[in-house]
Design a protein around this motif. Structure first.
Motif, short mmCIF file in Angstrom:
data_model
loop_
_atom_site.label_atom_id
_atom_site.label_comp_id
_atom_site.label_asym_id
_atom_site.label_seq_id
_atom_site.Cartn_x
_atom_site.Cartn_y
_atom_site.Cartn_z
N GLU A 462 0.86 -1.19 0.00
CA GLU A 462 0.00 0.00 0.00
C GLU A 462 0.89 1.24 0.00
O GLU A 462 1.68 1.45 0.92
N ILE A 463 0.82 1.99 -1.08
CA ILE A 463 1.64 3.20 -1.18
C ILE A 463 1.10 4.24 -0.20
O ILE A 463 -0.07 4.63 -0.26
N LYS A 464 1.99 4.66 0.68
CA LYS A 464 1.57 5.65 1.68
C LYS A 464 1.87 7.08 1.24
O LYS A 464 1.12 7.99 1.55
N ASN A 465 2.97 7.28 0.52
CA ASN A 465 3.35 8.65 0.21
C ASN A 465 4.28 8.65 -1.00
O ASN A 465 5.12 7.76 -1.15
N VAL A 466 4.10 9.65 -1.85
CA VAL A 466 5.01 9.91 -2.96
C VAL A 466 5.45 11.37 -2.82
O VAL A 466 4.62 12.29 -2.84
N SER A 467 6.76 11.58 -2.64
CA SER A 467 7.27 12.94 -2.41
C SER A 467 8.41 13.25 -3.37
O SER A 467 8.99 12.35 -3.99
N ARG A 468 8.71 14.60 -3.48
CA ARG A 468 9.80 15.06 -4.32
C ARG A 468 10.73 15.91 -3.48
O ARG A 468 10.30 16.61 -2.56
N ASP A 469 11.98 15.88 -3.83
CA ASP A 469 12.89 16.77 -3.13
C ASP A 469 13.31 17.88 -4.08
O ASP A 469 12.81 17.99 -5.21
N ALA A 470 14.23 18.71 -3.63
CA ALA A 470 14.63 19.88 -4.41
C ALA A 470 15.34 19.49 -5.69
O ALA A 470 15.47 20.32 -6.61
N PHE A 471 15.79 18.27 -5.77
CA PHE A 471 16.54 17.83 -6.95
C PHE A 471 15.68 16.97 -7.88
O PHE A 471 16.20 16.18 -8.66
N SER A 472 14.36 17.14 -7.74
CA SER A 472 13.40 16.40 -8.58
C SER A 472 13.54 14.90 -8.41
O SER A 472 13.28 14.12 -9.33
N THR A 473 13.98 14.49 -7.25
CA THR A 473 14.04 13.06 -6.94
C THR A 473 12.69 12.63 -6.35
O THR A 473 12.16 13.29 -5.46
N ILE A 474 12.16 11.49 -6.85
CA ILE A 474 10.86 10.99 -6.40
C ILE A 474 11.11 9.92 -5.34
O ILE A 474 11.80 8.93 -5.57
N ASN A 475 10.54 10.11 -4.18
CA ASN A 475 10.64 9.16 -3.08
C ASN A 475 9.27 8.53 -2.87
O ASN A 475 8.28 9.23 -2.66
N VAL A 476 9.23 7.19 -2.94
CA VAL A 476 7.97 6.45 -2.78
C VAL A 476 8.07 5.64 -1.50
O VAL A 476 9.03 4.88 -1.31
N HIS A 477 7.07 5.75 -0.65
CA HIS A 477 7.01 5.01 0.61
C HIS A 477 5.75 4.13 0.60
O HIS A 477 4.70 4.55 0.12
#
Length: 733
Positions: A462-477
């Motif tokens: 179950e995907i809880k969160n999809v976030s981006r950082d300042a360097f356009s990196t996608i973090n999926v939790h």
């Protein structure tokens, strides 16, 4: 009154008889004279007399005091019959003619001879005949003789006063003629009796027995006995007596009992009786089929067949035939045999007992079906998070398959006739003990089948969160309950597919293109398989930075920034910034006019792209140097007859300038040397009006044309210098 009537009638009858006698005497023939009367047969007397002339017949009368017997005869001698034996009779005779009958002759007495003895004969043995009779009236002795009826041999005669006599040493089975008569005290013989009697036959010899074990019957044969009309074979056992009869030298007894010992004897018979039984012969029939047959399979693969012992059974043979046609057997003197068996077969079992007579009759045929075979090649063709599809090869003897999947708490079952099963409603990432039991209606389920362990595919994360950082990196939790699973996150959109993997609960994706929309899903994977994808989460990347950014200086204080709009960018913010200040505009177009620009200053140009959802992307570019300030105090001086010097006062900062004179007779340009604030134009025609513009030149070599233009008139007067008359500024449209 009645008595007087009877007396009267008697008298009348007597008178009538007298009248008749008188009439007869006048015409009757002469009275005969009896010569002799004698008896040769016990029931008759023969009378002889002289013939009477004129007589046509004679009436003989015999009277014993009780009865009178008359007989009409034609002539002498005549016989009176119907008399009593050994009885004295008074005999008279009358002659008869047409005129009547004579008077009775003088009587003569005669006595009938003795009656013939009534014989009863029998043959008590094959070499003797017993003659018996009852006492004869007035007899004091008897004579009995015997001879073969065919006239061969001698005659034996015996006298006796008894009423029985036995003749011995006779030929067996031979017909004899017996004659007997009695005599009286005078030695006069009476009537004789004659009869035939056959001696009984001897017992048959050379008895042979042939036993048919299959039909439970026996055939017997023997040598023929003299004088025998019939033969009887007797088979005697403890419980039954069977016989067969024949006129020939063999016969057959059917329906013999198995497991029985018979005493066989043969007797011959004729009209005299039966012979003695022959010496007995022993006949042992085949043993009966063994009973109480029990069949057990313990352990599987081993059949044990047991039965009860039977009489006359020397040994036993058990035949076991499987339904594929293969047959095995065992011989034993015991009451049990063991065989190897295979699963899924039906075995047909029969037990026979044997002895010297042969094989016992076929008893019950037992069939025993072993448990169906267990599937051995169970193959999972599909393993998902909540479902397992398995197949296997059909096994012998199975009519139904029972599949059970157990995880220690719950059990899922499916039953089917085909060698396949789909187990559904299973728990994801769970180890199941799956067993396929084969079932037959006769034997039930084979509970010895080996289980197989299958783990379902992992649970969907179950995907809880999809976030981006300042360097356009996608973090999926995500959140997961799987053990030892590898997770793969996929972002799929129009620009392609991007993935990252991790065994933890997060992973990072880089390099996703700007201005794109992606669908982000996560999948877990273990050795058991792959999970279903998680629910997708939308992902929008930042808008793309514009390409082809162009900065154009419109005036000394106004520049135009234009660009090619990037993907998904809806508005842009353009910013020029320097130490002197900042100029900014926000527009949905692809250009922006920025004012209040200070000439001769180095600016940093930035552009921010903003999507419809508010995502922003800061786009940085190289610095932009605003054009040099326009020169001040532009003046023209005449140099000779055809030259002009343009002079100006340089603004702050260092800049290069270019001077252009536009007249009707041409355009004249001059570029001053570095550091100078004037330049000379030679060979310029006089008598014309010129538009003069001194323009700063950018580092790129681009001439800035936004500086004011001045109009000068160059006259052709007599002075060498001439006059350059300022006519004012030129308005630019």
């Amino acid at each position: 009154m009645a008595g007087g009537r009877e007396t009267c009638l008697t008298l009348i009858g007597f008178l009538l008889i007298c009248l008749k006698m008188v009439a007869s005497a006048k015409s009757a023939p002469e009275i005969p004279t009896i010569d002799q009367a004698y008896s040769k047969i016990s029931n008759s007397i023969t009378v002889e007399w002289a013939t009477v002339p004129g007589a046509t017949s004679y009436l003989l009368s015999a009277e014993d005091g009780d009865t009178v017997i008359e007989t009409m005869v034609a002539n002498s001698p005549g016989t009176v019959t119907g008399l009593k034996a050994a009885t004295l009779y008074e005999i008279t005779i009358r002659s008869i003619s047409a005129a009547g009958r004579s008077q009775a002759s003088p009587p003569k007495q005669a006595k009938t001879v003795l009656a013939a003895p009534i014989l009863e004969v029998s043959s008590p043995s094959s070499d003797s005949i017993l003659v018996q009779w009852e006492a004869v009236y007035m007899a004091i002795g008897f004579s009995v003789s015997i001879m073969q009826a065919n006239g061969l041999g001698s005659i034996w005669k015996e006298n006796t006063t008894n009423t029985s006599l036995t003749f011995t040493s006779l030929e067996a089975g031979t017909l004899y003629t017996i004659k007997a008569y009695a005599w009286n005290a005078n030695g006069i013989p009476g009537d004789d009796s004659t009869c035939n009697q056959r001696t009984s036959p001897r017992a048959p010899a050379n008895i042979q027995v042939s036993f048919d074990s299959g039909a439970l019957k026996a055939s017997f044969s023997w040598a023929l006995a003299e004088g025998a009309f019939n033969y009887t074979v007797m088979a005697l056992s403890d419980s039954s007596e069977l016989t067969c009869s024949t006129a020939f030298s063999s016969c057959t007894i059917s329906s013999l009992q198995c497991g029985t010992e018979y005493m066989i004897s043969v007797s011959a018979s004729n009209d005299a009786g039966s012979s003695k039984s022959s010496s007995t012969v022993t006949l042992k029939t085949v043993a009966c089929a063994p009973g109480r047959v029990t069949i057990q399979e313990d352990p599987p693969g081993h059949l044990s067949v047991a039965w009860s012992n039977v009489d006359l059974g020397d040994y036993y043979v058990v035949f076991v035939k499987s339904d594929d046609g293969l047959e095995v057997h065992c011989n034993t003197s015991l009451t049990e045999c063991n065989f190897l068996s295979e699963c899924g077969f039906t075995y047909f079992i029969s037990v026979f007992a044997y002895n010297k007579a042969g094989q016992s009759p076929l008893g019950d045929i037992f069939n025993y079906t072993t448990a169906p075979c267990c599937p051995s090649d169970i193959n999972p063709v599909l393993v998902s998070s909540d479902r397992v599809e398995i197949v296997w090869s059909p096994v012998r003897g199975a009519e139904l398959y029972e599949t059970k999947a157990a995880d220690g708490y719950n059990t899922v079952e499916c039953n089917d006739t085909v060698p396949a099963c789909t187990l559904s409603a299973l728990e994801c990432d769970t180890k199941y003990n799956i067993t396929v039991y084969s079932f037959s209606e006769v034997r039930g389920s084979n509970m010895s089948c080996t289980p197989q362990f299958i783990t379902t595919a992992p649970c969907s994360p179950e995907i809880k969160n999809v976030s981006r950082d300042a360097f356009s990196t996608i973090n999926v939790h995500w959140r997961s309950t799987n053990d030892d699973a590898t997770y793969t996150v996929t972002a799929q959109g129009e620009k392609g597919l991007y993935q990252c993997s991790s065994m933890g609960e997060s992973c990072t994706m880089r390099g996703l293109p700007c201005g794109s929309v992606f669908s982000v899903t996560a999948v877990a994977e273990t050795q058991a398989g792959r999970s279903l994808p998680s629910y997708s989460v939308p992902l929008e990347t930042v808008p793309c930075c514009p390409t082809g950014l162009t900065v154009t200086q419109i005036t000394q204080s106004v520049i135009n920034v234009s660009w090619t709009i990037g993907r998904v960018a809806q508005t842009h913010v353009a910013v020029l910034e320097s130490h002197t200040g900042q100029s900014k505009c926000h527009t949905h177009q692809n250009y922006c006019l920025l004012g209040c620009i200070t000439c001769g200053v180095n600016y940093t140009v930035t552009l921010k792209a903003i999507s419809a959802t508010g995502l922003t992307e800061d786009c940085s570019y190289q610095s932009y140097f605003s054009g040099a300030c326009c020169p001040l105090g532009v003046k023209l001086y005449r140099l000779g007859s055809n030259g002009i010097r343009i002079y100006w006062q340089a603004s702050r900062g260092s800049a290069s300038y270019s001077t252009d004179l536009y007249g009707s007779k041409g355009i004249f340009t001059c570029t001053p040397s570095a550091g100078l604030s004037f330049c000379d134009v030679t060979e310029i025609p006089c008598g014309d009006v010129y538009t003069v513009m001194v323009s700063p030149v950018a580092e790129t070599g681009l001439k800035l044309t936004f500086c004011p233009k001045k109009i000068y008139s160059v006259t052709c007067s007599g002075s060498t210098l001439g006059m350059v008359i300022y006519r004012g500024k030129r308005n630019e449209e």
